[in-house]
Design an enzyme around this catalytic site. Sequence first.
Site, PDB file in Angstrom:
ATOM      1  CB  VAL A  31      -0.941  -0.012   1.239  1.00  0.00           C
ATOM      2  CG1 VAL A  31      -1.567   1.346   1.488  1.00  0.00           C
ATOM      3  CG2 VAL A  31      -2.032  -1.059   1.042  1.00  0.00           C
ATOM      4  CG  ASP A  49       9.405  -0.301   5.635  1.00  0.00           C
ATOM      5  OD1 ASP A  49       8.377  -0.421   4.946  1.00  0.00           O
ATOM      6  OD2 ASP A  49       9.784  -1.171   6.463  1.00  0.00           O
ATOM      7  NE  ARG A  54       9.089  -2.455   0.141  1.00  0.00           N
ATOM      8  CZ  ARG A  54       8.703  -2.658  -1.106  1.00  0.00           C
ATOM      9  NH1 ARG A  54       9.394  -3.444  -1.913  1.00  0.00           N
ATOM     10  NH2 ARG A  54       7.600  -2.110  -1.562  1.00  0.00           N
ATOM     11  CB  THR A 134      -3.967  -3.852  10.479  1.00  0.00           C
ATOM     12  OG1 THR A 134      -4.425  -3.735   9.119  1.00  0.00           O
ATOM     13  CG2 THR A 134      -3.601  -2.486  10.992  1.00  0.00           C
ATOM     14  CB  CYS A 309      -7.470  -7.417   2.151  1.00  0.00           C
ATOM     15  SG  CYS A 309      -6.141  -6.218   2.044  1.00  0.00           S
ATOM     16  NE  ARG A 380       2.252  -9.955   3.125  1.00  0.00           N
ATOM     17  CZ  ARG A 380       2.126  -8.647   3.215  1.00  0.00           C
ATOM     18  NH1 ARG A 380       2.431  -8.034   4.326  1.00  0.00           N
ATOM     19  NH2 ARG A 380       1.671  -7.948   2.198  1.00  0.00           N
TER      20      ARG A 380
HETATM   21  N1  LIG Z   1      -2.066  -5.262   0.374  1.00  0.00           N
HETATM   22  C1  LIG Z   1      -3.314  -4.963   0.085  1.00  0.00           C
HETATM   23  O1  LIG Z   1      -3.887  -5.476  -0.851  1.00  0.00           O
HETATM   24  C2  LIG Z   1      -4.080  -3.955   0.885  1.00  0.00           C
HETATM   25  C3  LIG Z   1      -5.169  -3.309   0.284  1.00  0.00           C
HETATM   26  C4  LIG Z   1      -5.872  -2.378   1.018  1.00  0.00           C
HETATM   27  C5  LIG Z   1      -5.509  -2.126   2.336  1.00  0.00           C
HETATM   28  N2  LIG Z   1      -4.466  -2.793   2.900  1.00  0.00           N
HETATM   29  C6  LIG Z   1      -4.115  -2.471   4.280  1.00  0.00           C
HETATM   30  O2  LIG Z   1      -2.993  -1.585   4.253  1.00  0.00           O
HETATM   31  C7  LIG Z   1      -2.133  -1.843   5.354  1.00  0.00           C
HETATM   32  C8  LIG Z   1      -0.747  -2.150   4.849  1.00  0.00           C
HETATM   33  O3  LIG Z   1      -0.784  -3.350   4.115  1.00  0.00           O
HETATM   34  P1  LIG Z   1       0.373  -3.795   3.135  1.00  0.00           P
HETATM   35  O4  LIG Z   1      -0.149  -4.922   2.347  1.00  0.00           O
HETATM   36  O5  LIG Z   1       0.942  -2.625   2.436  1.00  0.00           O
HETATM   37  O6  LIG Z   1       1.451  -4.327   4.178  1.00  0.00           O
HETATM   38  P2  LIG Z   1       2.949  -4.745   3.854  1.00  0.00           P
HETATM   39  O7  LIG Z   1       3.302  -5.760   4.854  1.00  0.00           O
HETATM   40  O8  LIG Z   1       3.111  -5.021   2.409  1.00  0.00           O
HETATM   41  O9  LIG Z   1       3.786  -3.420   4.139  1.00  0.00           O
HETATM   42  C9  LIG Z   1       3.896  -2.845   5.360  1.00  0.00           C
HETATM   43  C10 LIG Z   1       5.275  -2.202   5.491  1.00  0.00           C
HETATM   44  O10 LIG Z   1       5.294  -1.539   6.741  1.00  0.00           O
HETATM   45  C11 LIG Z   1       6.561  -1.742   7.334  1.00  0.00           C
HETATM   46  N3  LIG Z   1       6.405  -1.537   8.761  1.00  0.00           N
HETATM   47  C12 LIG Z   1       5.887  -2.355   9.697  1.00  0.00           C
HETATM   48  N4  LIG Z   1       5.876  -1.756  10.892  1.00  0.00           N
HETATM   49  C13 LIG Z   1       6.406  -0.520  10.713  1.00  0.00           C
HETATM   50  C14 LIG Z   1       6.662   0.564  11.567  1.00  0.00           C
HETATM   51  N5  LIG Z   1       6.343   0.522  12.854  1.00  0.00           N
HETATM   52  N6  LIG Z   1       7.228   1.675  11.049  1.00  0.00           N
HETATM   53  C15 LIG Z   1       7.544   1.734   9.725  1.00  0.00           C
HETATM   54  N7  LIG Z   1       7.323   0.734   8.868  1.00  0.00           N
HETATM   55  C16 LIG Z   1       6.753  -0.382   9.357  1.00  0.00           C
HETATM   56  C17 LIG Z   1       6.944  -3.144   6.929  1.00  0.00           C
HETATM   57  O11 LIG Z   1       8.349  -3.321   7.011  1.00  0.00           O
HETATM   58  C18 LIG Z   1       6.411  -3.212   5.500  1.00  0.00           C
HETATM   59  O12 LIG Z   1       7.391  -2.841   4.548  1.00  0.00           O
HETATM   60  C19 LIG Z   1      -2.795  -2.975   6.140  1.00  0.00           C
HETATM   61  O13 LIG Z   1      -3.600  -2.433   7.124  1.00  0.00           O
HETATM   62  C20 LIG Z   1      -3.653  -3.662   5.097  1.00  0.00           C
HETATM   63  O14 LIG Z   1      -4.753  -4.323   5.663  1.00  0.00           O
HETATM   64  C21 LIG Z   1      -3.727  -3.682   2.193  1.00  0.00           C
END
Ligand SMILES: NC(=O)c1ccc[n+]([C@@H]2O[C@H](COP(=O)([O-])OP(=O)(O)OC[C@H]3O[C@@H](n4cnc5c(N)ncnc54)[C@H](O)[C@@H]3O)[C@@H](O)[C@H]2O)c1
Length: 471
Positions: A31, A49, A54, A134, A309, A380
């Site tokens: 995202v 990050d 990464r 999350t 999700c 995942r």
């Molecule tokens: N992937 C999807 O399809 C999607 C779509 C809509 C919403 N979301 C929501 O968006 C959010 C993020 O999802 P994602 O898929 O991008 O996750 P992701 O795991 O791909 O990315 C999250 C990133 O955050 C970093 N991170 C973790 N803790 C951190 C911190 N304390 N400080 C800084 N960086 C940190 C991780 O290293 C990782 O690179 C979630 O709540 C998810 O439910 C995801």
Amino acid sequence: MKMFETSTSEKLSATVQNEPVKIAVIGLGYVGLPLARLFATQYTVVGFDINRGRIEELQKGHDSTLEVPDEALKKVLLPSNPLSEYTTVPEGDGEEIQLTNGKGKNGKPKKGLFCTPDLMDIQDCNFYIVTVPTPVDKGNRPVLAPLYMASETVGKVLEKGDVVIYESTVYPGVTEDECIPILERESGLTFNEDFFAGYSPERINPGDKKHTVDKILKITSGSTPEIAKKIDQLYASVITAGTYMAPSIKVAEAAKVIENSQRDINIAFVNELAKIFNLLEIDTHEVLKAAATKWNFLPFTPGLVGGHCIGVDPYYLAQKAQERGYHPEIILAGRRMNDSMGGYVASQVVKCMIKKDIPVSNATLLMLGVTFKENCPDVRNTKIVDLIESLEDYGVRVTTYDPWAKPEEVEREYGIKTQNHLSNIQGSTFDAIVLGVSHDEFLSMDLQPFQNKNSVVYDVKGVLENTTGKL
Ligand SMILES: NC(=O)c1ccc[n+]([C@@H]2O[C@H](COP(=O)([O-])OP(=O)(O)OC[C@H]3O[C@@H](n4cnc5c(N)ncnc54)[C@H](O)[C@@H]3O)[C@@H](O)[C@H]2O)c1
């Protein structure tokens, strides 16, 4: 529906205290990175990050999630932090203005994206957008630790006038009741006096090259009417599909979590239909095709619901409901149905093998696909793993091939060995082949060379012709 058309002048009026927009994106995953890249086409963006690996790959111009093409990433990448260097920019009649540590009130820091694991690099930003994971734990309870940690991080650098926008999917109330107190505690500032907040859920669909972040209408919200408008204008300046300003942060949070819960329940319904029609020996896909000729029939297909999700978000809503003393029946029934599908598919495959007199114990099976969805490297919470484990429980020996998945990641997460090069399975034949994920590569793959004379071909996705069985 309220839509905001934003002109460039309005966009500039969205700056905080007349300073340029300087955005920090916290969490550069599926995202965060596409969003940071998009904002960086118009603004100064610092991507933060905690995963140093990464950051390294991104600063080299590569996104291993494959959501942002390397070319597009390289186009916006900045080699150093535009907010921590002295620089000059051409302005108006050619005059150059010197910026001091990114804080210049008259000048503009360079637009583009700089990625960093260093907290100090984001201290001069004025919009903080949080996009951390999350997930749920083994008991399907929401895990808010990354969100709390990210709030602590932002709280440490928060200054008067700043705006913090959460994008992570949560249950209603998380932003205001759980994250804001952390921001106040860490910063010593007062909410809605010194700093402000918003929530704008993300609807991105990994692997989907058509509905990219700029082409998906975005819900926005803010902690005051003025801030809601400011946040809406900020997003509207880059999202070509437009924005919808929700009346409150809680409405925006709830909207996101029900979008995915609705999908989950609808898929659970067609999964139940698949179980019924398999007993009746009727082709489920043909039934759905016929029913879809009615104008208001919803076109869902049966399948495994994985990822982080659709299979996760309903648990967030359920948790909040249970806290308030309501036990959600439909939401959790949907989850139970969808979580049972790996084991169910395995039993169907085994039935097909028995019908063909293939001895199940020690039978060889080729599993095509291990990622949670097609044309995406994300493994995942993939439910293919449930299917593989159930097949192995029957004594079947499974070989997994997925050109999208990284074998080391699958082994680390699940202890399952996978092949990502076709050459590694060429020459082998199998008693059964299961199409688990409909990657483009599989749709054009000739399965014949991998089949024994009497092999079963089972199609979980309902996309192949001439199969022994399908879901
Ligand atoms: N992937 C999807 O399809 C999607 C779509 C809509 C919403 N979301 C929501 O968006 C959010 C993020 O999802 P994602 O898929 O991008 O996750 P992701 O795991 O791909 O990315 C999250 C990133 O955050 C970093 N991170 C973790 N803790 C951190 C911190 N304390 N400080 C800084 N960086 C940190 C991780 O290293 C990782 O690179 C979630 O709540 C998810 O439910 C995801």
